[in-house]
Design an enzyme around this catalytic site. Sequence first.
Site, short mmCIF file in Angstrom:
data_model
loop_
_atom_site.label_atom_id
_atom_site.label_comp_id
_atom_site.label_asym_id
_atom_site.label_seq_id
_atom_site.Cartn_x
_atom_site.Cartn_y
_atom_site.Cartn_z
N HIS A 183 -68.39 2.26 101.08
CA HIS A 183 -68.93 0.98 100.40
C HIS A 183 -69.74 0.27 101.57
O HIS A 183 -70.84 0.02 101.10
CB HIS A 183 -67.85 0.43 99.83
N CYS A 480 -80.75 13.06 95.01
CA CYS A 480 -80.18 11.72 94.89
C CYS A 480 -78.91 11.51 95.47
O CYS A 480 -78.60 12.36 96.20
CB CYS A 480 -80.12 11.20 93.55
C1 PEP Z 1 -74.13 11.69 93.74
O1 PEP Z 1 -72.88 12.11 93.77
O2 PEP Z 1 -74.60 12.07 94.68
C2 PEP Z 1 -74.48 10.57 92.91
C3 PEP Z 1 -75.72 10.18 93.06
O3 PEP Z 1 -73.64 10.02 91.96
P1 PEP Z 1 -72.39 9.01 92.31
O4 PEP Z 1 -72.60 8.57 93.69
O5 PEP Z 1 -72.74 7.99 91.27
O6 PEP Z 1 -71.32 9.71 92.04
#
Ligand code: PEP
Length: 547
Positions: A183, A480
């Site tokens: 976090h 991402c």
């Molecule tokens: C990921 O897992 O990289 C993602 C973008 O989703 P989250 O962090 O919301 O699980």
Amino acid sequence: MSARFNGIGVSPGRAVGPVARVQAPQLPPRDGAPIDTVAETEAAERALSAVADELVALADRAGVSGAVLVRQSRMAADPSLVAIVRQLVRTGRPAPRAVWEGFGAYRDMRASDPLRPAPDLGELDDVRDRAVARLLGEPPPSIPDPGMPFVLVARDLSPALTATLDAARVLALVTERGGPTSHTAVLAKALGIPAVVGAPGVTALTAGRQVAVDGASGEVTADPDTETVGSFRDGSGRAVSRSDDRSPGRTRDGRPVQLLVAVGGKADIDDALSVGAEGVGVFRTEFLFFDRDEPPSVAEQAHAYREVFDAFPGRPVTTRTLDIGADKPASFVRLGDQPNPALGVRGLRVARRHAQLLSDQLTAIARAARESSAQVQVMAPMVATTAEAAWFAARARDAGLTSVGVMVEVPAAALRAGDLLRVVDFVSVGTNDLAQYTFATDRADGELADLLDPWQPAFLDLVATVLRAGAVAGRAVTVCGEAASDPLLAPVLVGLGASGLSMTPRLVPAVRSALARVTNEQCTQMAAAALDSEGPEEARHRATALL
Ligand code: PEP
Ligand code: MG
């Protein structure tokens, strides 16, 4: 003499300033005086229930950390905790002590419970401190105000605390626990604050002591010499270049790389637009669903989605369907006690069991998409097989959505990305979960954080596999998750074939300028060097040496 601490640099930038420590309540010594058992029991119960409410209220405005706050709120309201505290009051302990000791017993009980995951200690301590502070008539644990900008040092920074952080006063964040996707790391990057996590020994630093923090190398120096202070105060004090550049992402020689953002809802739009984001790489829709006994109606959902879509006319908005379970609990779906929720029913697996939930959401997304000029795409989280992807795609298309994809967050999906691309229009690599599942390492576990380093060659291999499959299929693939907002890793991801990177809005300027400094050829060389390395340090070193 200066003392050094080494941790993981998770948000680049350098800062020098005085240490400030999070203020937590001090329990008075036990005096053995008789107590009014009924009054103390009531006081303890009231405090726990008020803390549960307070955390839910904080969750509403916490964005990315909302899920954790909801989880903490559930700890405060857990009947087994309340029962332990009641029992301790019956044995003569006043409410603050009963709560304090009760949390210790509760932690032990949860740790030995085979059916429920052990709670995160930082989160649990934060709930305890809030309840005890309330009973002592003290303010809740808070970020201090030493009257000048400061370096915040803590064992761990709970989401509840950081939800109240004023970025303008914090020069840097340093924590003893935590990893690159913890976090604190996510938050520091989001705010553009230099940060070092997982730095053993830093909690020995007392308030007021001068420290120099390097958020790239992970080095924290106490009582730095004048030379270090001078080099740190060369004007690059904060992490993110605050230039007014809003141009689309591209390498120095003009290869376009879409600069996309991760958003959780309307609240994130201003930040995204102010940095010139080219669209949304992942719209985390679950924030609309947290802390509710019933899912939002189709109309409510459509309205909320529209608010985001309308901010990006003509731009891509990749909307992720509900990703609940594991680190993102939701109260309206009973997932049962799972021995290991991260490996259990979460993401698309929830939708497979609660098909109405998915079909309502797809209907709402399609309705909002029809009424907006954004290029709305929809994708499913936590997909492991081609059959699951096909199942999702059929439903999304039935709902009227035309651009349908899946996230690649599970190694099985990465290895068979070519197959996935035969049944969906696009894939997007979710690096947070892909790292977690590649290394069998909980993404919230700071102790094992080095395994989650996105420079791990095995992880990069899987990302490369997905990007190659995209190239073979002639489809653009975006990346991402936290790794995509690392300005140093960005050229590597581009070299591996990423067509777009989705990041926290505040890091868009840093990634834009990192890409503008490298050529396409350099990106390719950096990617090859990273893949050819034996470990993350070597990968980072060899790739960045090519800059
Ligand atoms: C990921 O897992 O990289 C993602 C973008 O989703 P989250 O962090 O919301 O699980
Ligand atoms: Mg994920």
